[in-house]
Design an enzyme around this catalytic site. Structure first.
Site, mmCIF file in Angstrom:
data_model
loop_
_atom_site.group_PDB
_atom_site.id
_atom_site.type_symbol
_atom_site.label_atom_id
_atom_site.label_comp_id
_atom_site.label_asym_id
_atom_site.label_seq_id
_atom_site.Cartn_x
_atom_site.Cartn_y
_atom_site.Cartn_z
ATOM 1 N N ASP A 15 -15.374 2.137 -27.707
ATOM 2 C CA ASP A 15 -16.122 2.373 -26.479
ATOM 3 C C ASP A 15 -17.514 1.747 -26.533
ATOM 4 O OD1 ASP A 15 -16.466 3.403 -23.927
ATOM 5 O OD2 ASP A 15 -17.254 5.298 -24.650
ATOM 6 N N ASN A 17 -18.473 -1.416 -24.891
ATOM 7 C CA ASN A 17 -18.627 -2.866 -24.716
ATOM 8 C C ASN A 17 -19.500 -3.208 -23.509
ATOM 9 O OD1 ASN A 17 -17.000 -3.375 -26.917
ATOM 10 N ND2 ASN A 17 -15.156 -3.755 -25.712
ATOM 11 N N ARG A 28 -20.618 -7.735 -18.217
ATOM 12 C CA ARG A 28 -19.805 -6.785 -18.973
ATOM 13 C C ARG A 28 -18.730 -7.475 -19.811
ATOM 14 N NH1 ARG A 28 -19.677 -1.433 -17.882
ATOM 15 N NH2 ARG A 28 -17.453 -1.356 -18.334
ATOM 16 N N HIS A 32 -16.949 -7.344 -24.032
ATOM 17 C CA HIS A 32 -15.559 -7.298 -24.498
ATOM 18 C C HIS A 32 -15.266 -8.447 -25.469
ATOM 19 C CE1 HIS A 32 -14.766 -4.055 -21.787
ATOM 20 N NE2 HIS A 32 -15.069 -4.775 -20.713
ATOM 21 N N SER A 60 -6.814 1.643 -21.203
ATOM 22 C CA SER A 60 -6.136 2.850 -20.735
ATOM 23 C C SER A 60 -5.589 2.644 -19.325
ATOM 24 C CB SER A 60 -7.101 4.038 -20.730
ATOM 25 O OG SER A 60 -8.037 3.905 -19.679
ATOM 26 N N LEU A 126 -0.358 -3.881 -43.392
ATOM 27 C CA LEU A 126 -1.100 -3.036 -42.463
ATOM 28 C C LEU A 126 -0.351 -3.026 -41.139
ATOM 29 C CD1 LEU A 126 -3.656 -1.460 -41.475
ATOM 30 C CD2 LEU A 126 -4.610 -3.689 -40.823
ATOM 31 N N ARG A 189 -15.581 12.842 -26.584
ATOM 32 C CA ARG A 189 -14.302 13.232 -25.999
ATOM 33 C C ARG A 189 -13.255 12.220 -26.442
ATOM 34 N NH1 ARG A 189 -17.581 11.398 -21.813
ATOM 35 N NH2 ARG A 189 -16.959 9.388 -20.927
ATOM 36 N N SER A 191 -10.650 11.174 -24.325
ATOM 37 C CA SER A 191 -10.274 10.343 -23.173
ATOM 38 C C SER A 191 -8.785 10.028 -23.089
ATOM 39 C CB SER A 191 -11.097 9.053 -23.162
ATOM 40 O OG SER A 191 -12.465 9.339 -23.006
#
Length: 239
Positions: A15, A17, A28, A32, A60, A126, A189, A191
């Site tokens: 969270d 970016n 914005r 990212h 999301s 991984l 939170r 989310s």
């Protein structure tokens, strides 16, 4: 840091970016792009510390409500990143898997997903899980629908349904629950992320925006985790 207490599975809510970009006086989408570098760093730390599973919250279902130009830019960035990173991930033994609904994704994104999963499917150093178009509530809703359908078909009895039944119908089936869940940017939170799976996860919150989440910050989170006592409802003596 107690290296015997390295978490097997780390999940990250990446969270901040957009706020990072704003603080830099940039669009914005630049945040990212910078966030991709932090993903690279997180993967390398996971490899270096022998974390087996790394799950990142990339996009999301709620994120579709963001400005169209930002969403379009994110999808374009996703496709570019896959094309650039998959050869290196393959060489490092990383297996990539995507969690979430694929219904709303465009053909270019679906092609990138298929490519990454196909090219890395045999790797096991991984396991990188990318939550894309993901919603914890939607995941649980779909699991309930599938279980009901199986019951109606006679494939499972009502009396046989237990927690393992639910887990086996989630996007994360076959993946252990996260031991540590990290969230950046100062928000406290989860989310709608891994609602079922994080029932006994340890949480670590940091004020750092995701683009500023460096190797040192990740190691700090792991060190903090190593001091936790995980009782799962039992006492210290029982554990």
């Amino acid at each position: 840091m107690d290296i015997t207490k390295i978490p097997r599975h780390v999940a990250i809510i990446m969270d901040g970016n957009g706020r990072w970009a704003k603080s830099q006086g940039k669009p914005r989408i630049e945040g990212h792009y910078q966030g991709v570098a932090s993903v690279r760093t997180a993967i390398q730390v996971a490899l270096d510390t022998n974390i087996k599973y790394l799950t990142i919250y990339a996009f999301s279902k709620e994120n579709w409500g963001r400005p169209k130009d930002e969403v379009d830019g994110l999808m374009e960035l996703f496709c570019k990143t896959i094309a650039l990173e998959i050869p290196n991930l393959y060489e490092q033994g990383v297996c990539v898997r995507f969690l979430g609904s694929r219904k709303e994704l465009n053909p270019e994104v679906l092609e990138s997903i298929a490519l990454s999963e196909r090219e890395t499917q045999n790797n096991n150093r991984l396991f990188l899980n990318v939550a894309l178009n993901y919603s914890g509530r939607a995941e649980l809703t779909e699991a309930v629908k599938q279980i009901v359908a199986d019951t109606e078909k006679g494939l499972v009895k009502l009396s046989e349904i237990d927690e393992n039944t639910v887990s086996s119908h989630l996007y994360t089936h076959g993946i252990p629950d996260p031991d540590l869940l990290i969230r950046t940017s100062g928000e406290y939170r989860i989310s709608n992320f891994l609602l079922w799976q994080s029932a006994y996860s340890e949480f670590y919150f940091t004020e750092k925006y995701w683009p500023d989440f460096t190797k040192e910050e990740f190691l700090k989170a792991l060190e903090h985790y190593s001091t936790r006592k995980r009782r799962y409802g039992l006492t210290d003596e029982q554990k």
